[in-house]
Design a protein around this motif. Sequence first.
Motif, PDB file in Angstrom:
ATOM      1  N   THR A 191      44.942  23.442  46.756  1.00 46.12           N
ATOM      2  CA  THR A 191      45.048  24.425  45.812  1.00 46.12           C
ATOM      3  C   THR A 191      43.746  25.261  45.649  1.00 46.12           C
ATOM      4  OG1 THR A 191      44.577  23.214  43.949  1.00 46.12           O
ATOM      5  CG2 THR A 191      46.893  23.537  44.250  1.00 46.12           C
ATOM      6  N   ASP A 192      42.659  24.676  46.113  1.00 44.21           N
ATOM      7  CA  ASP A 192      41.362  25.295  46.118  1.00 44.21           C
ATOM      8  C   ASP A 192      41.051  26.164  47.226  1.00 44.21           C
ATOM      9  OD1 ASP A 192      40.525  24.206  43.882  1.00 44.21           O
ATOM     10  OD2 ASP A 192      39.086  22.806  45.077  1.00 44.21           O
ATOM     11  N   VAL A 193      41.872  25.979  48.252  1.00 44.27           N
ATOM     12  CA  VAL A 193      41.836  26.818  49.496  1.00 44.27           C
ATOM     13  C   VAL A 193      43.175  27.984  49.562  1.00 44.27           C
ATOM     14  CG1 VAL A 193      41.998  26.827  52.112  1.00 44.27           C
ATOM     15  CG2 VAL A 193      40.531  25.176  50.801  1.00 44.27           C
TER      16      VAL A 193
ATOM     17  N   ARG B 262      60.562  13.013  52.146  1.00 48.36           N
ATOM     18  CA  ARG B 262      59.399  14.161  52.689  1.00 48.36           C
ATOM     19  C   ARG B 262      58.647  14.272  51.386  1.00 48.36           C
ATOM     20  NH1 ARG B 262      59.660  18.517  56.070  1.00 48.36           N
ATOM     21  NH2 ARG B 262      60.601  16.906  57.435  1.00 48.36           N
ATOM     22  N   LEU B 263      57.323  14.303  51.707  1.00 47.94           N
ATOM     23  CA  LEU B 263      56.402  14.491  50.578  1.00 47.94           C
ATOM     24  C   LEU B 263      55.715  16.005  50.608  1.00 47.94           C
ATOM     25  CD1 LEU B 263      54.359  13.243  48.266  1.00 47.94           C
ATOM     26  CD2 LEU B 263      52.817  13.066  50.156  1.00 47.94           C
ATOM     27  N   ILE B 264      55.542  16.416  49.087  1.00 51.12           N
ATOM     28  CA  ILE B 264      54.927  17.831  48.960  1.00 51.12           C
ATOM     29  C   ILE B 264      53.926  17.442  47.800  1.00 51.12           C
ATOM     30  CG2 ILE B 264      55.214  19.974  48.149  1.00 51.12           C
ATOM     31  CD1 ILE B 264      58.328  20.068  48.935  1.00 51.12           C
ATOM     32  N   TRP B 265      52.844  17.298  48.139  1.00 52.59           N
ATOM     33  CA  TRP B 265      51.791  17.100  47.269  1.00 52.59           C
ATOM     34  C   TRP B 265      50.727  18.219  46.826  1.00 52.59           C
ATOM     35  CZ3 TRP B 265      46.877  13.762  48.400  1.00 52.59           C
ATOM     36  CH2 TRP B 265      46.118  13.375  47.122  1.00 52.59           C
ATOM     37  N   SER B 266      50.628  18.831  45.884  1.00 47.41           N
ATOM     38  CA  SER B 266      49.879  19.876  45.558  1.00 47.41           C
ATOM     39  C   SER B 266      48.681  19.406  44.685  1.00 47.41           C
ATOM     40  CB  SER B 266      50.502  21.172  44.753  1.00 47.41           C
ATOM     41  OG  SER B 266      49.788  21.967  44.362  1.00 47.41           O
ATOM     42  N   THR B 267      47.445  19.528  45.263  1.00 50.38           N
ATOM     43  CA  THR B 267      46.388  19.319  44.288  1.00 50.38           C
ATOM     44  C   THR B 267      45.047  19.794  44.684  1.00 50.38           C
ATOM     45  OG1 THR B 267      45.063  17.220  43.770  1.00 50.38           O
ATOM     46  CG2 THR B 267      45.665  17.383  45.984  1.00 50.38           C
ATOM     47  N   ARG B 268      44.143  19.846  44.142  1.00 50.94           N
ATOM     48  CA  ARG B 268      42.472  20.497  44.374  1.00 50.94           C
ATOM     49  C   ARG B 268      41.755  19.537  45.258  1.00 50.94           C
ATOM     50  NH1 ARG B 268      39.306  21.663  39.177  1.00 50.94           N
ATOM     51  NH2 ARG B 268      37.962  22.771  40.683  1.00 50.94           N
ATOM     52  N   SER B 269      41.413  20.155  46.365  1.00 45.97           N
ATOM     53  CA  SER B 269      40.391  19.429  47.213  1.00 45.97           C
ATOM     54  C   SER B 269      40.878  17.760  47.327  1.00 45.97           C
ATOM     55  CB  SER B 269      39.149  19.398  46.812  1.00 45.97           C
ATOM     56  OG  SER B 269      38.561  20.871  46.793  1.00 45.97           O
ATOM     57  N   PRO B 270      42.139  17.633  48.144  1.00 50.64           N
ATOM     58  CA  PRO B 270      42.532  16.214  48.306  1.00 50.64           C
ATOM     59  C   PRO B 270      41.676  15.203  48.675  1.00 50.64           C
ATOM     60  CG  PRO B 270      43.529  17.472  49.813  1.00 50.64           C
ATOM     61  CD  PRO B 270      42.780  18.673  48.817  1.00 50.64           C
TER      62      PRO B 270
END
Length: 277
Positions: free
Chosen positions: A223-225, A191-199
């Motif tokens: 994270t931007d939203v 399972r993937l959890i990916w946190s990033t700005r405006s992917p």
Amino acid sequence: MIAFAAAPMRARFHNAFEKIHRLAGWSVLALLWAMTASMAQDAGGDLLGAPGFWALVVITLSVASPWLTLKRVRVGIAKPSGHVVLAHFDYGDTPFPGSSNAISLTPFGEYHSFANIPAPGQDGYRLAISRAGDWTSRFIDNPPQHVWVKGITTSGVARIEILFRRVVYVGTGSGIGPILPHLLAGKVPCRLIWSTRSPRKTYGDALVDEIEAHADKPLIWDTDVQGKPDLSALALRAVRETGAEAVIVISNQKLTRKVVHDMESLGIPAYGAIWDS
């Protein structure tokens, strides 16, 4: 060499540490050869019989081995944004998922290691290079046509997934680079959890679509939203939902240590980089 090998010095002056370690190390090795030859001559000229000769041969071969495989290769660059580029290589080497290669713009310059992104059934591999300092900024702003690749392919922390039946990957930003090849290979359910700005704006639609096509219910957190997430809470929920046996974290030092600590405090095996290079 000893002073710059201390962890605080390595972290703060990494480029200086690398140059001093390389040049001073070569100088010490040359001095040892000169001393060994001089001692052998004083003892009758039998260099092969000198006590330190064969040890020096092994040490010299060990030092030389990464440079014996040095090669200048062509690179194709895709630039989805000003923050990241995807570098594609196809020079006859298709590495395994969970590996990395060191590249440089000059043969004896700064070498930086990045996670290899091979795709099943395709030759070559990609590297995701994000803006994280002077060297990466130069690479992104002025993409080269050729780079130097040194040494052999080495294993990274994400490779540990093969020890488990199911894992949860937690990544932030360009940490998706070491994770993506495992999603593409599909050898271990995850399972993937990916946190990033405006992917999509940062990494491009093609890469995000590729991730979504090869991941089971991925959580891609913008994270931007949505603001910064509680990655430990998200990882714990994913472990409980999937029955995963371990959590693998690819992030910055602070977040990596926090998530690993939080998971291990709950009795869940967790792994991340040791930040000691």
